[in-house]
Design a protein around this motif. Structure first.
Motif: not given
Length: 171
Positions: A115-124
């Protein structure tokens, strides 16, 4: 897959959608507040600072001292002078907000390959209590990022000064 790997496969609309979503998430994270400024550990231990200027200048000074200890040659006196000269811009920040400095870094943003949509964000790992403008996403944002974050499309002179103080690579 990371945004850094898929970036050239995205349309302008897909990039804007991702940017808008990231701006919204950065703003949402920044809605969490603390009673004082500083690292998560400092604040949890009751050792945070009451002013952003004091907290940022202490952090900046510790970085300079580390560089001096490593015998890295920089114009330390000039750097300290410029920090002192511009530090009043930091006084505008009066509410310690949760900030993840590396948030939005393309290698930390995960997209669904289909889908080329945001799936997640890593490294906080770079989280602390400070000024939301320190989020890397806001260093050179497009309109979609600012809209998603609910931020003005124009910056004040003092916001520009703070951004210059925070930017990891000004060139």
């Amino acid at each position: 897959t990371s945004l850094s790997r898929m970036g050239n496969q995205l349309t302008a609309r897909q990039r804007n959608d991702i940017g808008r979503h990231l701006g919204f998430l950065a703003s949402t994270i920044g809605q969490n507040v603390a009673p004082v400024f500083g690292s998560l550990q400092q604040v949890a231990a009751g050792a945070g600072r009451r002013s952003w200027r004091e907290s940022f200048c202490a952090l900046f000074e510790s970085v300079l001292r580390d560089a001096e200890d490593m015998f890295i040659h920089l114009p330390y006196a000039e750097i300290r002078h410029e920090l002192a000269r511009l530090a009043s811009a930091l006084d505008e920040v009066t509410l310690p907000r949760l900030v993840v400095v590396g948030f939005g870094r393309p290698s930390h943003v995960l997209l669904d390959e289909t889908s080329k949509q945001l799936a997640g964000v890593v490294d906080f790992s770079s989280a602390f209590w400070g000024d939301v403008l320190m989020v890397e996403l806001f260093e050179n944002p497009n309109t979609a990022v600012l809209e998603g974050a609910g931020m003005s499309l124009t910056r004040t002179k003092r916001e520009d000064i703070r951004l210059l103080m925070y930017v990891s690579d000004p060139f």
